[in-house]
Design a protein around this motif. Sequence first.
Motif, short mmCIF file in Angstrom:
data_model
loop_
_atom_site.label_atom_id
_atom_site.label_comp_id
_atom_site.label_asym_id
_atom_site.label_seq_id
_atom_site.Cartn_x
_atom_site.Cartn_y
_atom_site.Cartn_z
N THR A 1 0.81 -1.23 0.00
CA THR A 1 0.00 0.00 0.00
C THR A 1 0.84 1.27 0.00
O THR A 1 0.30 2.37 -0.13
CB THR A 1 -0.93 0.02 1.24
OG1 THR A 1 -0.13 -0.06 2.41
CG2 THR A 1 -1.92 -1.13 1.18
N ASP A 2 2.15 1.13 0.15
CA ASP A 2 3.05 2.28 0.14
C ASP A 2 3.80 2.31 -1.19
O ASP A 2 4.56 1.40 -1.50
CB ASP A 2 4.03 2.19 1.30
CG ASP A 2 4.91 3.43 1.40
OD1 ASP A 2 4.79 4.32 0.54
OD2 ASP A 2 5.73 3.51 2.34
N THR B 1 5.69 5.02 -2.22
CA THR B 1 6.62 6.15 -2.18
C THR B 1 7.88 5.88 -2.99
O THR B 1 8.33 6.74 -3.77
CB THR B 1 7.01 6.47 -0.72
OG1 THR B 1 5.84 6.80 0.02
CG2 THR B 1 8.00 7.63 -0.67
N ILE C 1 -2.68 5.28 -4.92
CA ILE C 1 -1.52 5.88 -5.60
C ILE C 1 -1.68 7.38 -5.82
O ILE C 1 -0.74 8.16 -5.59
CB ILE C 1 -1.28 5.16 -6.95
CG1 ILE C 1 -0.82 3.72 -6.70
CG2 ILE C 1 -0.24 5.91 -7.78
CD1 ILE C 1 -0.73 2.89 -7.97
N GLN D 1 -0.74 9.65 -3.00
CA GLN D 1 0.69 9.56 -2.72
C GLN D 1 1.52 10.31 -3.77
O GLN D 1 2.63 10.77 -3.50
CB GLN D 1 1.12 8.10 -2.62
CG GLN D 1 0.52 7.40 -1.39
CD GLN D 1 1.03 5.97 -1.22
OE1 GLN D 1 2.22 5.70 -1.38
NE2 GLN D 1 0.12 5.07 -0.88
N TYR E 1 1.39 13.82 -2.47
CA TYR E 1 2.20 13.91 -1.26
C TYR E 1 3.68 14.01 -1.60
O TYR E 1 4.45 14.71 -0.93
CB TYR E 1 1.93 12.69 -0.38
CG TYR E 1 2.75 12.68 0.89
CD1 TYR E 1 2.35 13.44 2.01
CD2 TYR E 1 3.93 11.94 0.98
CE1 TYR E 1 3.09 13.44 3.16
CE2 TYR E 1 4.68 11.93 2.14
CZ TYR E 1 4.26 12.68 3.23
OH TYR E 1 5.01 12.68 4.39
N ASN E 2 4.09 13.28 -2.67
CA ASN E 2 5.48 13.31 -3.09
C ASN E 2 5.76 14.40 -4.13
O ASN E 2 6.77 14.34 -4.83
CB ASN E 2 5.89 11.94 -3.64
CG ASN E 2 6.07 10.91 -2.54
OD1 ASN E 2 7.10 10.85 -1.88
ND2 ASN E 2 5.05 10.08 -2.34
N TYR F 1 -7.76 14.40 -6.07
CA TYR F 1 -6.46 13.91 -6.57
C TYR F 1 -6.56 13.42 -8.03
O TYR F 1 -5.56 12.98 -8.59
CB TYR F 1 -5.95 12.77 -5.70
CG TYR F 1 -5.77 13.14 -4.25
CD1 TYR F 1 -4.69 13.91 -3.84
CD2 TYR F 1 -6.69 12.72 -3.29
CE1 TYR F 1 -4.52 14.25 -2.50
CE2 TYR F 1 -6.53 13.05 -1.95
CZ TYR F 1 -5.44 13.83 -1.56
OH TYR F 1 -5.28 14.17 -0.24
#
Length: 565
Positions: free
Chosen positions: A351-352, A354, A426, A429, A432-433, A458
Amino acid sequence: MENKKSNYRFRLQFIIVVILLFLISSCAEMQVSPTEQQDVPAAETKPSDDKIQKHKRLYEVLLKEALEFSIQNNNKDALLLYNQALTFAPENEVPVLMGKIESILVRTDPAIIEAFLENENIKIPTPLLLYWLGLNHASNKAYPKSKTILTNYILKYPDHRYVDDAKELLMLIKTTLFKSDTIGCLLPLSGKYALFGKRALMGVQMAIHDLSKQHGKKFNAVIKDTQSNTTRAVECVNELNQKKVAAILGPLLTVKEAGKQAQKLGIPMVALTQKSEFPAMGEYLFSNFITPQMQVQTLAAYAFIELGIEKVAILYPNERYGKKYMNLFWDVVEEFDGKVVGVESYDGKKTDFTKPIQKLTGEYYPVPGFLKPKPIDMDPDQLFADPAYNPDLITAREAVVKKDERIKIDFDALFIPDSPSKINLILPQLVYNDAKGMYLLGTNLWHHKSLLIQSKGYNRKAVITDGFFKESKRPATAQFASQFKEVFQSEPGFIEAIAYDTASILLSVAMDEAVNSRNKLKDALRGRRVFEGVTGNTIFDKEGNAHKELFLMTIKKNKFVEISR
């Protein structure tokens, strides 16, 4: 009955013995010494009057006995005797004898004629036997066999006197095998895939209703439940062949074996499958469905031609679906002379995301010291006087850092081939990045209401493709969606729409006056016609694969909105 059969056998055996005795005596008469041969003139080699009379008597005996067998409907023995009579028939009697033979062939069981064709001693001409074999199969309503035999007869003996008649009969057979107002449907109406079959059935029913109303005549669909079973699907093809359907819609699943049988029987079949290898199995096989190739082609064409972008990146799940779309999209980008400047995969079970996102943006790898920017030699307090900074939104110390580390994205669009459950994780994120501002390209899986809810805020600049969009402004699509909802009290999706279009295509082609057989229907489908439908325009290539004009959507005010082109 047994006594009659015994009498038949005895009489036939007696006649055969007479023929053998005659042949033996003829051979004895023919034996002449070498000296005698030299003295005999060429004219003397002709049969003597006595021999001619013997031939004539034997010929008459054979005709008489053959007639007796014919009266008793013993066609096999009658033909055997007429066949022997050909050996002794005077030249002027041959046409009459052939007429007698044909009078027997016309009512002879096909199995007997087939046995004669395999017998090397039969003097009845092969083309004549083939012609009557095909004719008699047609009389017995064994049309596929008759069609095969007559086609073979015409190809092998194009100058035979019955070829024109055979061609006319073939046309009649093809018409008999072809009900232009009826198609067959192979759908999984029971079992674990019943939901999809029932949805497709609603589309077919809607097409039958609309066409019947439009043309003022009744159209029909013979529905068969494949039960998602290969064996049953093949059985269904045979059953539809007996119903003389013009063509077959489906199946959705178990396409391979069903396709083989349709090809064998010469029935056009349009399967609702994205497998491009299916039509390659035979000239009667077609596919009509949204495919990965269609989707990436549509997305790339819009991105590079309409939007004018030059660089793209790909973020994909490291699994079969993701890898397939990644490779296809990369290939089509090169076709448009675009550049793929970044490709990263991720573990779909996590789920991450990054790490793969930072790899795409260049933030994952540490920057060498000699590439790092020099520190700003300025008192942070002086930044308050700089109009570029707002002390109410950011501290001076943070501003120094942010000014030098702001991310610059090197691509104009990001392609992510995955399901909404992953996309909804996604997209936040990415923001966020600090990976934002680019177009987000998605497959038909993105066309799901959860994307509107869970990725709200998003999903800006999303570009999504699909095979059907019920809110489309296209007249045919809008009318279909409206009528479907009115009839079935539910919203149509792609399955219903593609089934509707496929049924409409098959029946509209079958109605063409130039199409009077399954073979002609097959040729018409491959004839590069453009079929307008609720899923857009469709055209079949020479391999039998459909090419479709897909829909494009974006998201505005938390709704899917069609992109006009």
